[in-house]
Write a protein that holds these residues in place. Structure first.
Motif, mmCIF file in Angstrom:
data_model
loop_
_atom_site.group_PDB
_atom_site.id
_atom_site.type_symbol
_atom_site.label_atom_id
_atom_site.label_comp_id
_atom_site.label_asym_id
_atom_site.label_seq_id
_atom_site.Cartn_x
_atom_site.Cartn_y
_atom_site.Cartn_z
ATOM 1 N N THR A 278 1.354 5.351 -1.211
ATOM 2 C CA THR A 278 0.461 6.703 -1.357
ATOM 3 C C THR A 278 1.733 8.111 -2.646
ATOM 4 O O THR A 278 3.054 7.105 -1.899
ATOM 5 N N MET B 235 1.522 7.573 6.393
ATOM 6 C CA MET B 235 0.558 8.198 5.805
ATOM 7 C C MET B 235 2.206 9.601 6.613
ATOM 8 O O MET B 235 1.739 10.763 5.191
ATOM 9 N N LEU C 169 -3.890 7.212 -2.340
ATOM 10 C CA LEU C 169 -3.192 6.014 -1.734
ATOM 11 C C LEU C 169 -3.705 5.373 -3.268
ATOM 12 O O LEU C 169 -4.858 4.657 -3.943
ATOM 13 N N LEU D 86 1.168 -1.366 0.362
ATOM 14 C CA LEU D 86 -0.073 0.224 0.384
ATOM 15 C C LEU D 86 1.211 1.348 -0.384
ATOM 16 O O LEU D 86 2.024 1.297 1.020
#
Length: 227
Positions: free
Chosen positions: A130, A194, A135, A128
């Motif tokens: 960003t 994040m 995302l 995952l």
């Protein structure tokens, strides 16, 4: 010399998602081998003492595949350990909001992550990440990681190499990924990553060469320079 980072939990802490046997063998044998080979090759390449992130990027730039494979795998595994927590960590807060914006729901994200992992042919990693597009889920082959992908910042990763799951799940990679997302993935760590991508706090960084094994918790990851 790059040290093998200590696990931030006991060998049996991720059961039943990941057995103590799998975790001990994975960390103490596979990860250690990558670190030891990186030390040997970085010395020959004149990169000893540099941050491991720099070694990975320089090996990629120079086309030194053997050094890249070992250094990137050393980094990937250290990041992977931090992406897990006993019992997992629920997806809440700003990461949940960002996932819902990108995928529609947390369940839809898990489906996309699992699908990418199951559909990945051979060994590698599912991430995952960003970036400028928000995302998204990607997979990388063999040792390839996000350190050499401009504009991408890793939030979570799961290991797709068979040694990560075969003792516990045999050839059921889908079952492993589903169990990992529900029972081991640390969404708290993903949220911290994040924030770091947005310049709010520090992101993950491999322990500096010459230091002891890093038993830092997921609540206090180090800094990871952006690609």
């Amino acid at each position: 010399m790059y040290a093998l980072p200590d696990l931030p939990y006991d060998y049996d802490a991720l059961e039943p998602t990941m057995s103590a046997e799998t975790l001990q063998f994975h960390h103490d044998k596979h990860h250690r081998a990558y670190v030891e080979k990186t030390n040997e090759l970085a010395e020959k390449a004149g990169l000893a003492g540099k941050p491991l992130e720099e070694v990975v990027r320089e090996a990629s730039r120079k086309g030194d595949k053997t050094l890249f494979d070992n250094a990137a795998q050393a980094w990937n595994h250290a990041f992977f350990w931090q992406c897990m927590a006993p019992g997992g960590k629920a997806c809440t807060g700003q990461l949940k909001a960002a996932i819902e914006k990108a995928f529609g729901s947390v369940d839809s994200f898990k489906d996309a992550f699992t699908e990418a992992g199951v559909g990945h042919f051979g060994s590698g990693w599912v991430w995952l990440v960003t970036g400028s597009e928000g995302l998204k889920v990607i997979s990388t082959h063999d040792a390839e990681d996000t350190l050499v992908k401009d504009g991408l910042f890793p939030l979570l990763v799961c290991d797709l190499w068979e040694h990560a799951y075969y003792l516990d799940y045999q050839n059921d990679r889908k079952g492993f990924l589903e169990a990992w997302l529900d029972g081991a993935a640390s969404y708290l760590f993903g949220e911290q990553q994040m924030f770091a991508a947005d310049g709010k706090g520090d992101g993950f960084k491999y322990p500096a060469p010459g230091g002891a094994g890093d038993k830092a918790s997921k609540d206090a990851p180090g800094e990871q320079p952006r690609a």
